[in-house]
Every structure is written in C-alpha cells, then in structure tokens.
Design an enzyme around this catalytic site. Structure first.
Site, short mmCIF file in Angstrom:
data_model
loop_
_atom_site.label_atom_id
_atom_site.label_comp_id
_atom_site.label_asym_id
_atom_site.label_seq_id
_atom_site.Cartn_x
_atom_site.Cartn_y
_atom_site.Cartn_z
N GLY A 103 0.83 -1.19 0.00
CA GLY A 103 0.00 0.00 0.00
C GLY A 103 0.86 1.24 0.00
O GLY A 103 2.07 1.15 -0.16
N VAL A 136 2.43 -5.41 3.20
CA VAL A 136 1.68 -6.28 4.08
C VAL A 136 2.24 -7.69 3.92
O VAL A 136 2.41 -8.17 2.81
CB VAL A 136 0.18 -6.28 3.72
CG1 VAL A 136 -0.60 -7.16 4.69
CG2 VAL A 136 -0.37 -4.87 3.73
N ASP A 140 -11.62 5.99 2.72
CA ASP A 140 -11.00 5.44 1.50
C ASP A 140 -11.67 4.11 1.14
O ASP A 140 -11.02 3.08 1.04
CB ASP A 140 -9.49 5.28 1.68
CG ASP A 140 -8.76 5.15 0.34
OD1 ASP A 140 -9.42 5.37 -0.71
OD2 ASP A 140 -7.56 4.85 0.34
#
Ligand SMILES: *[C@@H]1O[C@H](CO)[C@@H](O)[C@H](O)[C@H]1NC(C)=O
Ligand SMILES: *[C@@H]1O[C@H](CO)[C@@H](O)[C@H](O)[C@H]1NC(C)=O
Ligand SMILES: *[C@@H]1O[C@H](CO)[C@@H](O)[C@H](O)[C@H]1NC(C)=O
Ligand SMILES: CC(=O)N[C@H]1CO[C@H](CO)[C@@H](O)[C@@H]1O
Length: 668
Positions: free
Chosen positions: A356, A361, A472
C-alpha cells in the site's frame, strides 16, 4: 624518553607524507591502500577509522554516507580527446545479520559533492523523489545493491547496476564473476561481509563501459560482468568529483572501502591486497589457537563471553522496540517484535501479500498458536504524529464488527509501526473483480459482499460510540475471508495522511474515482463522502469495471446512458452472462447512482442504504433524466481533477501519497 617518542612520531608522519606525495602527484590519478592520509571530502556519517578503513555507513537506520576524492577530476569532455577512465576498489558490505543487509552503495561520478537533499534507503544517498531520473543531475553511478527496490525495477536483492541520473539502472546483472579457471560464472554475495574487488573501465573511443567483479584473492577476470555501450560524454561534465555513496534503510549494513585506485588517462594501478587495512572483527571471532595451554581455556571463555555478549546485543538490537508510558493502556494489544519477525520469517519478500501507500503487508503464522495473520509494516519517522496516530489506530482495535477486518495487535520500533490483522485468504475484492480467472464472483456472492460492506460502514457511521469515517472505501480496501465474507480494511487509516508533512495531502484523502465532488472542493470528509465512495463501489461491483478507465467513458455516465437508452441492466458485468436477480441488479445500479447525488444532503444515509438493500424500504422512483441534469451525477470536476493527477483509477491514492512515503523512507 618523550623526545624519542616524539621523533618516532615525527618520522612516521614524515614517512606517510612522503608516501602520499608520491601517490598523489597527479590529481587525475591516485591510489590509496587505506585512507588515513587520503584527500577526501566526507559527507553524511562517513568516517575514516583509525585502521585506515573508509566506513561509509555503520549500522544506524536510514542514514547516508559519502566520500569523494577532494579535487574535481578534469574529464575534458569538450576537447577532442576522448573521455576514458579506469578505477578499481575493494569494498565490503557487512550486515548485522546475514539475511538482513541494506541498503547498498555505489561508485559515483558527480558534478557536486553536496547531496544534502538526497535520501537514504533505496535512493542510496544520491537522489530524492523529485530529482531521480532528471538528466540535469549529470550523475553516473555503478550501484552495488543489496535490497530489491520494486520502484526502481531492481532485478533482485544482490545485483550490480549501471545508473545514469536515476536509480532505475540502464543495465544490471546479479552479482557474479567469471571464473577464468572454471570457465563459468560464479555468483557472489555482495553482503557476505568479505572484501570484494571491482573494476570499472571506460573506453571513450569504443564507448564501452566494463564492470568486473571478483573476490579479493582472485585476479581480474577476463570477462566483465557488465559490458555496456554508453556515451558518457553526453552525461558527464568537464569537471566532476569521483567517490562513493552508501545508505541504510530499516535494514542496514556497514559499508567499507579498503582501497581505491583511479586513473583518468589510462589503466588504473592494481591494488596491493597485502597493504589493505583489515576489516573489524565480526561476530565470527577468528579462533587463532594459542600454544599456551593454560591460557587456552581462559581465552576460550573470554571469546565465549564476547560472542555471547555480541549475540545478545545483536539480538537485542534486532528485536528492539519502542514503548512509552502512554501505551500502557493498550497493553494487551501490544505484541513483541520478535514474535512478528519470526511469524513473517524475518519479513521475507516472499511473504509479501500486498503493498500500500505506506508499506508492505506480510503474511505470517504466529509460532505460538499457528494462527495466520497479516502484518502491515509501516515505515515512518513522524515522531510528533506517531503518538496520536498509534493511539488512534490502536483504539480502532476496540471496534468489533463482522464486516471489519479485526486489528489484533501492534508493535512499534524506531521509525516503524507494525499492525497485525486477521488474515484474509481471498485477498482484496479488486483482485477477484478485475481478473478474468475462473471462478469469478457470481451475483449472489457480489450482492452479499455489498451487503456486508454496507453493514460494516453502517456500524462505523452510526453504531459506534463516535462516528468513524472510513475515508477510503474502494474495492482494494474490501477484503474477503475464506467464505467470501466482505470485511472493510484500513478504516480510520486515512487519517494518517492528516499527520503527514505534505500540505497538499492534508486535504485530499481517498482515491480518485471514489472522491465526492465536495471533497475535491473542501477536502473535508463526512459520512456523505463515505456514502459516495460506497455508491461507486456498488456500480463497480455490478458492472465489473473500474470507475475511470483510459479511453472509456467514466463508469457513472456509462451506467446512466444505458438506463436512458432503455435498459439499465445492460450495464451489468458481461462476465455474469446474464445470470443474476434482475430486481437486485437494478436496485444496486440505481441505489449506486442515488448515493452519487451531487448534493451530499440528498444522498441516503448508510442506514437507508441498508434498508434498501434488505428490501425494507423502496427506492424512490426517479427517471434517468434526473441524473443527467443539473450536475446530479457525474461531477465533471471530479474527473477533471482526476485527470490532473494523470492517473487512471484505483492506484491513484497510492500515487499521490507515495510521495510522502518515499520521501520519508522505504524503498526496501
Ligand atoms: C531533491 O534534490 C534536489 C537537488 O539536491 C533539490 O533541489 C530538491 O529540493 C530536492 N527535493 C526534495 C523533495 O527534497
Ligand atoms: C555470465 O554472466 C554474464 C552477465 O550476467 C552473462 O552475460 C554471460 O553470458 C554469463 N556467461 C556464462 C558463461 O554463463
Ligand atoms: C571490455 O570488455 C570487452 C570484452 O571482454 C573487451 O573487449 C574490452 O576491451 C573491454 N574494454 C575496456 C575498456 O576494458
Ligand atoms: C473466488 C475465490 O478466489 N475463492 C476462493 C476463496 O478461498 C477459498 C478457500 O481459501 C478458495 O477455496 C476459493 O477458491
């Protein structure tokens, strides 16, 4: 006695002076075995150790170190003479742990020695996000890179690259040398901690640049590792500095130069390996046996204690965390860094499941319980905002809902925040939605996903103690568990942007294509802007396409057009092959449009959205025309603004915000 000592000192100094005079009589040619007497300009944390070793960086995080020959070299680009040079040096990259080296170093030719604006990590202390790639840099470098930076298209985490004004190499190869004896390539580990020799030769007549590597005991191989046709006279200027730059990131290595020879007019002199200073002893304490049998056990014990101490310190440093008084109240949420390190196999690239705007991640398995987890590793050094941000994120962990990705805990070290979430085996919705892989999602699954998201969002907006905005919402933030239940991820996360140092980003949070028109004007997020983004998601899920695609009408106009021309159902995703509940499809498309009302006041609340989806309320009957007049829908400004970001859809938030990210750190 004192006099004798002084005169000894004097003669040593005189002797050294004579050597250095002998060596450096020509400014375009020099050779150094150790750097005690070298004429260098040091920058960053670079340092000449008493042994004569040139240490570019130590193992501090996110640092740069540089050393240039003190005088500029005259390359005489403008004269008819062709530009050639030759250099060789011995370097060593010593990581604190063998599998954790970072970032890398480079031989550099540059018009300036001022790199105060350059950034550490993947930028190697040479560039920053705004000047990387500019031809006005006039910088040539040969990088010895020990970390794979995806943004610079690195081939792997152990390569040699030729860089022209940019960290995206014009040519690169995995570190190796050609063994003349074996007649084949032997690979080399740049970060082995062992000294390695490198030769960089450029012939301006052939315009051929050779880069050759070899372990220190092996003579220069006949075949170079890289041989590249390149016209350096187009890149270099008349007067240039030559030297080295190195950087560390969240991973770090000590970068050393042991010896260096340079010649601007001919072949550089060969280094005499026996004259080089030796590297500081490593953890592998070299066991020179002592003949005195009585001393042996004592020495062994001392060595053992030293090793034990070193291992302890290294381990302690490796797993070092930051913890403050105020965090106590979040006690149970706090996880140990060591646990997460082990769970993700040392944050191996192989374990990365997503990337991201703020970091990667990783997939992990907690060793104690065998439970699968996802670890978001965020690199930041916003100490000011950190406290508030950590507090906010962690307090989000108190929110519990079936359709929210559950935060299970966090850990914190210097410049790094690790958030631990439950693992979502089916990944994010956008990956399944936009791929043509079978089986895709059938209509029943899609409708359930939308219902789930609506339910999660309703909880955030109306059912928590205080209103929580997501800010978002997009398919990339909708995650799917093994049974395809939808869970909203990253909620509240966008508030991190508020703590960022970039003024432009304080206002714009979200993803282009999902931003409500008033958001673009005021920058203010409300429940209405979340509803707007959810409306776009409904259309995206029903139609199976992105809100903005290059060369295509934007999704909203496209749906309204179908409706106006007769049948709104024609907008449905062709991959469904017409297999869907017509009532539900029509409801999703029309409700989607309803959520996109230009006036935030007129948009339904999440509670109403939920009622419509559950059939507990009936959507008001509107004609398609009403969506086409008076700016009811498509909010052209939104798309014009989108164009000005030169982006196409989903990745745009990352695009805007990656600026903050890279200027702070990463590049790992
Ligand atoms: C990047 O480096 C250049 C050259 O040193 C400098 O002019 C510029 O201000 C820097 N940009 C940032 C964002 O630091
Ligand atoms: C050795 O490596 C170089 C550079 O990667 C490559 O061009 C060359 O073909 C290799 N040679 C052999 C014999 O494998
Ligand atoms: C570069 O390597 C090629 C191939 O081995 C060789 O023919 C050429 O002379 C070398 N050029 C320089 C400048 O060392
Ligand atoms: C659509 C899709 O990818 N479904 C997968 C979700 O995860 C389960 C279990 O991991 C798989 O069996 C499905 O194929």
């Amino acid at each position: 006695m004192a006099a004798a000592k002084r005169s000894l000192h004097f003669s040593v100094i005189l002797y050294l002076c004579l050597i250095s005079i002998a060596i450096a009589q020509d400014e375009n040619q020099f050779i150094y075995h150790g750097f005690n007497e070298a004429k260098l300009r040091l920058g960053g944390i670079a340092n000449v150790l008493p042994s004569g070793l040139l240490q570019l960086t130590n193992i501090s995080e996110i640092q740069t170190g540089r050393a240039f020959y003190q005088f500029p070299i005259k390359f005489n680009i403008s004269s008819s003479q062709s530009l050639s040079f030759s250099t060789n040096f011995v370097f060593a990259v010593v990581p604190p742990e063998f599998d954790l080296s970072g970032q890398g170093m480079a031989f550099v030719i540059s018009p300036t020695t001022d790199f105060s604006k350059a950034v550490a990590t993947g930028y190697l202390g040479l560039f920053n996000i705004s000047n990387n790639g500019h031809s006005t840099n006039h910088i040539f470098a040969v990088e010895l890179d020990t970390v794979q930076s995806v943004e610079f298209e690195d081939i792997n985490g152990n390569h040699v690259g030729i860089d022209v004004n940019s960290l995206t190499s014009v040519d690169s190869a995995p570190a190796a040398y050609f063994s003349d004896k074996e007649g084949k390539n032997e690979s080399l580990d740049l970060a082995s901690g062992n000294p390695t020799q490198i030769w960089i030769d450029y012939n301006g007549v052939e315009k051929l640049l050779n880069v050759t590597l070899a372990p220190i005991r092996i003579p220069k191989p006949k075949k170079p590792l890289l041989s590249k046709l390149i016209d350096l006279s187009e890149i270099l200027l008349d007067s240039m500095y030559v030297g080295f730059s190195a950087s560390t990131g969240t991973r770090e290595s000590e970068h050393y130069i042991l010896g260096w020879s340079f010649n601007e007019t001919g072949q550089s002199q060969s280094l005499d390996i026996s004259k080089l200073p030796s590297l500081p002893p490593t953890r592998k304490a070299s066991g020179k046996t002592d003949p005195l049998i009585i001393i042996l056990p004592v020495a062994a014990l001392v060595v053992l204690i030293i090793i034990g101490g070193a291992v302890y310190i290294v381990r302690k440093k490796k797993y070092e965390e930051v913890s403050e008084e105020w965090e106590k109240e979040y006690g149970p949420h706090r996880l140990s860094y060591k646990n997460l390190y082990e769970a993700t196999k040392g944050f191996k690239d192989k374990e990365v499941i997503g990337q991201g705007g703020f970091g990667k991640v990783y997939r992990g398995v907690l060793p104690s319980s065998n439970v699968q987890i996802a670890v978001k590793r965020i690199t930041l050094d916003l100490d000011q905002g950190m406290k508030q941000f950590v507090a906010e994120i962690v307090s989000m962990g108190r929110l519990r809902h079936r359709n929210l990705v559950q935060l299970q805990g966090y850990s914190r070290r210097k410049g790094e925040l690790l958030l631990v979430y439950e693992y979502m085996p089916n990944g994010s919705l956008d990956k399944i939605l936009y791929s043509n892989k079978k089986p895709g999602l059938n209509w029943f699954q899609r409708f359930q996903i939308l219902r789930g998201v609506a339910s999660g969002l309703l909880y955030l907006h109306e059912e928590c103690e205080q209103v929580v905005l997501h800010r978002d919402i997009k398919p990339g933030n909708i995650l799917l568990d093994g049974d395809l239940n939808a869970k909203l991820g990253d909620f509240g996360f966008a508030r991190l942007y508020d703590h960022g140092s970039h003024p432009q980003t304080t206002n714009l949070v979200g993803t282009v294509g999902y931003l409500a028109p008033e958001m673009l004007k005021t920058g203010k997020a409300t429940t209405g802007t979340d509803v707007y983004a959810f409306g776009v998601c409904m259309l995206v899920v029903a139609c199976g396409r992105k809100p903005i695609e290059l060369g295509k009408e934007n999704l909203v106009d496209w749906v309204v057009d179908f409706w106006y021309r007769g049948d709104i159902l024609d907008a449905s995703d062709p991959r469904l092959e017409g297999i869907y509940d017509r009532g539900q499809m029509s409801l999703v498309l029309k409700l989607g449009l309803y959520c996109l009302d230009y006036n935030p006041e007129t948009r339904p609340s999440m509670k109403q959205v939920m009622q419509y989806l559950d059939g507990d309320a009936v959507l008001p009957n509107v004609a398609p025309e009403s969506f086409m007049i008076a700016g009811f829908t498509t909010s052209n400004e939104a798309y014009e603004t989108a164009d000005s970001f030169q982006s196409s859809g989903e990745n745009s938030a990352t695009h805007i915000f990656s600026a903050i990210d890279s200027s702070i750190t990463t590049g790992n």
